[in-house]
Structure formats: C-alpha cells, structure tokens
Write an enzyme that holds these catalytic residues in place. Structure first.
Site, mmCIF file in Angstrom:
data_model
loop_
_atom_site.group_PDB
_atom_site.id
_atom_site.type_symbol
_atom_site.label_atom_id
_atom_site.label_comp_id
_atom_site.label_asym_id
_atom_site.label_seq_id
_atom_site.Cartn_x
_atom_site.Cartn_y
_atom_site.Cartn_z
ATOM 1 C CG ASP A 1 2.401 -0.538 10.031
ATOM 2 O OD1 ASP A 1 3.351 -0.078 10.688
ATOM 3 O OD2 ASP A 1 2.239 -0.304 8.811
ATOM 4 C CG ASP B 1 9.477 2.996 10.718
ATOM 5 O OD1 ASP B 1 8.244 3.006 10.881
ATOM 6 O OD2 ASP B 1 10.020 2.471 9.734
ATOM 7 C CB CYS C 1 -6.634 -20.488 -10.501
ATOM 8 S SG CYS C 1 -6.797 -20.737 -8.736
ATOM 9 C CB CYS D 1 -8.302 -21.733 -5.657
ATOM 10 S SG CYS D 1 -9.422 -20.412 -6.130
ATOM 11 C CB CYS E 1 -10.866 -20.585 -9.821
ATOM 12 S SG CYS E 1 -10.156 -19.015 -9.344
HETATM 13 ZN ZN LIG Z 1 -8.460 -19.403 -7.991
#
Ligand SMILES: [Zn+2]
Length: 694
Positions: free
Chosen positions: A115, A155, A305, A307, A310
C-alpha cells in the site's frame, strides 16, 4: 453483443505491455456475482477469494512473533500486504528493503502487495488536508525498486461524506496519478483504486476509467468508514457500482474490509481479495474473532473453535499468560478463523451454495440483514452475473430468499416463454417443502393422462408439473406456502392468478392427496412432450423471441404431429427422458440430452446447428486460427474470443462460431459473455462437440 476492443482504450504502448503480462486472473467457478479463481503474479499464485494479512513492518522489527514466513508456511496465506510508506519512512528498513528486496527482507515466498500511504493520510491527516509527505510518483518507484509484486498508486481517499464536486475532483486527480504511475511501474503489477465516495455514478465511472487504462488489479477504496459504522446497505451499492464499471475480468479488492461477517456478501457481489489488520489489532485488545462477532477473552469460558491454538488450552489459561504471548496466541486464532471463512466461501461457490452462506451471515447483524434485503432492489446486477443453473438450493428465510436471482429469472421466464398445454382442466395444488415429494410423479402422470394438468403453487410461483424437475423449482427445498409472510404470499398469489388467467380452460384447486393414484402402465407422452417443449423454451428462450421449441423440433400444429417427429429415449432405471432425437425422413438426429442433476438440456451439435440457423443469440465468436481447435473439440479461451452474446451467463449452452459466423462447436459457458470479451485468461467455453469431432 459486446465486442472486444483491441487496445482496450489504452495507448499502443500499453497494449504491447499487456502482451508481456505480469499478472493473470482466471475465473474457475461462479455463483451469484462471486467467483473462485487464480490470481497469478509473476511466478506466484493465489487462489481467490483470498484474504491477505496486513503485516506491520515496524512490529516485525520489534520481534513480533507472527512472521510472514509463518503466515505462509503454518497458516497457508499465499498473499500478504504491507505498507511501503512505513518502510520508506524508516531509513534503516528502507535501505535494507532496497538492498535485499521485499521478499527476502520479509522472508515471504508468496505474493506481496504494498500500500502507498493513502490510508495513513486519511487516518493521520498529513501535509495538506488529504496528503502525506510523499510524492505520488516517487512512492510508486519505491515500491517497484523494493520488488513489490503488486504496488498501489497514491490515490485520494474519498470519505463517504465528501460532496460530489470534491469527490469528482479527487477522482480526476486519482486517475491522472494512475496513468502517470503506470509509466513508472516497470515489472510490478499496479493497483489503481476506485474511489468516488457515496456518489455511485462516480464509482461506476472510476471503475470504467480504471479498466480502460489497462489496469489489471483494482481495490475498491474509501470503504472503511462505512464498514466501521455498519453502513452495509450503502456499501453494497458502492461495490455494485464499482464492479459495474470494472467489469468481471479485473480482480477486485475490497480495501480494508476484512471482517469475516461481511465477507460472504462482498464475495457474492464479486469482490475477490480482502486484507485484514484486524487479526492483530483485535488480539492487541484481547479480542477473539469469530465469523459472527468478536468477543473479549475475559468473557469466554470455552473456545467455540477447534483450531490448533484453541484446542490446546482454555480461555482461562490463555488469560494467565504474559501479555505478549497471549496477544500472539489470540492473533493466531484470529488468523485461523479468517482462513476458515475464506475456505468456507470458496467451497460454497464451488458447490453453488453461496446464497445460503450469505443468508446465514445476514443473521449476524441487523444492518447486514438489511443489506441482504437491499439486494432485492439491485437484483439486475445479480442477474447480469449469476449462473444459469447451479445445484439444488435450500431456502429457509424467504424474506431474504425472495431476492435470489433464480426466483426473478424463473418468474420472468415463465411469463415470457411458457406454452400452455392442451388439457381439459388446470388443477392447482398447494406445494409443501420438497416439490417432487408433494405430488408423486406417478400421480402427476396419471392425472395428466386423464386430461388434468397439474400446477403446483410454490413460493417461487406456479410450477407446472412438467417443470417440476427443472432448476430452479425442481432442485429447491422451500418452506410451505402457508408459512410465508403475508406480503410474500400475496405476491405469490398474484403470480398464480396471472398465470391461471393466461389459460383459457377451467381451473380447479385440489389437495395433493385427492389426485388420482391409478397406476399407469406407460407414462403418456403428453407430459414428456410438454416437458421438452417448455424446458427448451424456458432454458434457451431467455433473451430471445424465437419460438425455440419449433426451431429445435420443427413446425407442428398439434402434439400428435410432433409425436411422430420426435423420439424420446428414456432412462431404463428412472423411466425419465434422457435423449431427444428429431426425426427427419428416415434420419434420426440427436439434438438434446436432459441432465438428471438440474433438469436442463445439454445441447448436441445437431441441436446447436438448428439454433444457429435460426440466429440464436447465445454465440461466441472466436478468432479463426484458434477456431480450428475448437472445431476439433478443444475449449475456448478468453483471449481468443472476439465477441460474445451479452445474454450469456455461466452455465449457459452456447454456440462457438468463426468470424464469418459459421458454426464450429457447441459447449457450455464458464463465465458471462461480457467476461469472455473483457478477460484475457482462463476458459470461456467448455466445448462439448466440435464439427470436426472430438
Ligand atoms: Zn481457534
């Protein structure tokens, strides 16, 4: 018909440069206006829709544990974004970036986007009202020199409250910087954002100007203030206008809008890339990100969750960790959940269930629900892009479901293309969920055989029995009509009324149970013939006034005549029609096959020849050299398409013709006609049969 404009509005020099392309964007599957695809930049590639984590170069210097290397290797992010303005401002970083190049500096072997400081100037002010202390061309050269894959021009950030005059002058300035910056970009791909604030005509114009400039990557900018204040309906309008201008061939990046809640809707509107700084920002504040909201770690008793992070600990244990360690683990979870959302969106597009995902996300916030409702007012945009057919769909909330493009298309097509049968009476039956379950096909056959023609009343509208297997009505699971909200039920009843009035014979309402259950040895061909007539009219007649059934089957005055001219081959297992052959003297020609999965026809070459002869507009003109290959059965690629019918949607059957108009092949469109013409990579038509064999 839209026609390819060679040079695409750019200078000759620019078009030469386009031939030595730096990036390519290939669309694979489509659903609504969304798509999955592959964005290739140089030798690197990312599957889209994709999310790029925002990497703060200054934090990395301080030893932030979530390194770009880990983002790719552990979390599977193949694209990231960092800020060239920040790198340039730090003399030490800047000189190392110039010396090592960005990929080595950050240790990231994926696509790196940079950016330019526009957003910083919006957040922090800077010199002048809307400027940072950087020269627009210098920052492009700097991005090029540090080896960014996709740089961004500096921009003008236009806020939603900017008046039209100011937004307009900002836009001109952005475009002029864009064309000057293109000359400096070298081997780097360059992103030119679409601005324009809330002025939709300016957004569309900006998109068009960007496309005509030959730009191959475009962020939709200035949307963060809308996201932050939950102004989702306005955001929908902004995206649609920008996309109309940009067209389908340019990958669109919704700048700064990486909240998982809004991603399904944004993808459905055609956004392909997102960036997220939120995974790190939220973690810093102790916040835990899920699809529907963010929670404070303090308030959580267990993690919803599984993952890697977790499943290893409980919220309480995480709270007890030293702050920096805790922040890093939270950021990891946040990244996993962003990754999961992107995976879910991509598979929904592949399966044709993106609308269902959008509907689910609508329940996360009242403003989001309103934004999805608002799609009903912008249905033309979805219809311009949505595939002609997808898999069966499930509809649980008709307040939202009513906005689906399939509903409108079906109703319009029924109104325009349907041919009423010769029957003694119309029997209206109220449909419950699962249309085919409502009225057993045997019952339908027998009722039909006695001269009664059954029409099922459904939330989509009236569905004549011979269309019960055809997508969309045949493939959908809908709530019972009695459970509909009053407003929608009235609308449906009006459709049914209008449909009944179009038929001259008597109409009777009946219960599905009261229909005759007589076993019929052999299904009367009346129903099957009507299916051939009406499915072909509905499917192939969408944007044309041709009498499609007569084009395909020949002129006929009544069904008994037609019966002699058409041979229907049925499946031995299901008893349903599979192949349609036209009899011409002692010759039989296979013209159509009926697909079991969506009740639509696939067009055989002989059928295609009949449509071609009648001037059917679903045609794709290819360049004569590559046309040879299409005639042999090879697919059509976008870059060889000279023109294509604007009526073509993904999934439509199409004709492939050479520049003189001769038929080369028949096949199925993968993308819209507009995309075929504007795009230059990827498959446009999957060829099924060519005139020179397969
Ligand atoms: Zn998680």
């Amino acid at each position: 018909v839209s026609t390819r404009r060679f040079l695409k509005g750019g200078s000759e020099e620019l078009s030469r440069e386009l031939d030595g392309r730096i990036s390519a964007f290939e669309v694979k599957d489509c659903d609504l206006a969304g798509r999955t695809g592959a964005l290739k930049v140089g030798s690197r590639e990312v599957m889209t829709p994709a999310l790029m984590p925002v990497v703060n170069p200054n934090l990395l210097e301080k030893g932030y544990p979530l390194t770009p290397f880990r983002l790719k290797e552990e979390f599977g992010f193949d694209i990231m974004i960092t800020n060239s303005y920040m790198i340039r401002k730090n003399p030490d970083l800047s000189s190392r970036a110039l010396e090592l190049g960005l990929h080595r500096l950050l240790d990231f072997d994926g696509i790196i986007m940079t950016d330019s400081g526009t957003f910083q100037s919006y957040v922090y002010g800077g010199g002048g009202k809307n400027e940072v202390d950087v020269d627009p061309l210098e920052i492009v050269e700097f991005q090029r020199n540090i080896g960014s894959d996709i740089g961004t021009i500096l921009d003008r950030f236009t806020t939603p409250d900017t008046d039209r005059q100011r937004a307009d002058s900002d836009l001109r300035e952005t475009m002029s910087r864009g064309s000057l910056s293109l000359e400096k970009k070298g081997q780097m791909e360059l992103a030119v954002p679409v601005q324009g604030g809330l002025h939709l005509d300016l957004r569309e114009e900006a998109g068009r100007l960007v496309r005509e400039m030959g730009v191959r990557y475009s962020p939709i900018g200035g949307v963060v203030p809308l996201m932050e204040s939950y102004r989702y309906a306005e955001l929908v309008d902004v995206i649609i206008s920008a996309k109309k201008g940009l067209g389908p061939s340019i990958p669109a990046h919704l700048f700064g809008a990486g909240h998982p809640m809004f991603i399904p809707l944004a993808v459905a509107l055609g956004c392909d890339l997102f960036d997220s700084a939120s995974y790190a920002k939220f973690a810093k504040d102790g916040r835990y990100l899920t699809m529907d909201r963010t929670r404070h770690l303090r308030e959580m008793e267990s993690f919803p969750c599984s993952c890697r992070t977790c499943s290893r600990m409980e919220p309480k244990e995480m709270l007890e960790l030293p702050p920096l360690e805790r922040e890093a683990l939270l950021a990891e979870h946040n990244l996993w959940s962003l990754r999961a959302v992107m995976g879910e969106v991509r598979s929904a597009i592949r399966e044709g269930t993106l609308w269902e995902l959008v509907e689910r996300s609508a329940s996360f916030h009242p403003s989001l629900y309103e934004a999805v409702r608002h799609l009903g007012d912008r249905a033309d945009f979805l219809e311009d892009n949505a595939p002609a057919t997808t898999r069966r769909f499930m509809c649980s909330d008709l307040n939202l479901g009513i906005c689906r493009p399939e509903f409108r298309r079906y109703r319009r097509s029924l109104c325009k293309n349907y041919r009423y049968p010769d029957a003694d009476e119309m029997v209206l039956v109220k449909g419950t969920s699962g249309l085919r379950g409502t009225v057993g096909s045997r019952k339908l056959h027998s009722s039909f055989g006695r001269g009664s023609w059954v029409v099922v009343t459904t939330p989509i509208g009236p569905v004549p029995s011979e269309l019960l297997d055809m997508y969309p009505p045949g493939q959908s699971v809908l709530p019972p009509i009695d459970s509909l909200p009053g407003e929608i039920r009235n609308e449906v009843e009006n459709h049914v009324k209008a449909f009944s009035e179009g038929w001259a014979g008597p109409v009777r309402s009946a219960d599905a149970d009261s229909l005759s259950d007589d076993a019929v040895e052999k299904a009367p061909s009346g129903l099957d013939l009507h299916r051939i007539i009406n499915v072909s009219r509905m499917q192939f007649g969408r944007e044309t006034d041709l009498e499609i059934d007569r084009v395909l089957l020949g002129e006929y005055s009544d069904l008994s005549l037609l019966k002699e001219r058409v041979v229907l081959r049925t499946s031995r297992r299901t008893g349903k029609v599979r192949n349609v052959l036209a009899v011409d003297g002692d010759k039989e020609e296979h013209i159509l096959s009926l697909r079991a999965e969506d009740g639509h026809f696939t067009l055989k070459l002989a059928g295609g020849a009949r449509l071609h002869h009648a001037g059917w507009p679903y045609r794709v003109t290819v360049d004569s050299e590559t046309g040879e290959y299409n005639a042999m059965g090879y697919n059509v690629f976008c870059r060889f398409v000279l023109s294509a019918g604007e009526c073509i949607r993904p999934g439509d059957e199409v004709l492939v013709v050479d520049p003189s108009g001769s038929l080369l092949a028949v096949g199925q469109a993968r993308i819209t006609g507009r995309h075929m013409v504007e795009g230059d990579s990827g498959v446009a038509v999957k060829v099924r049969e060519g005139i020179k064999g397969k």
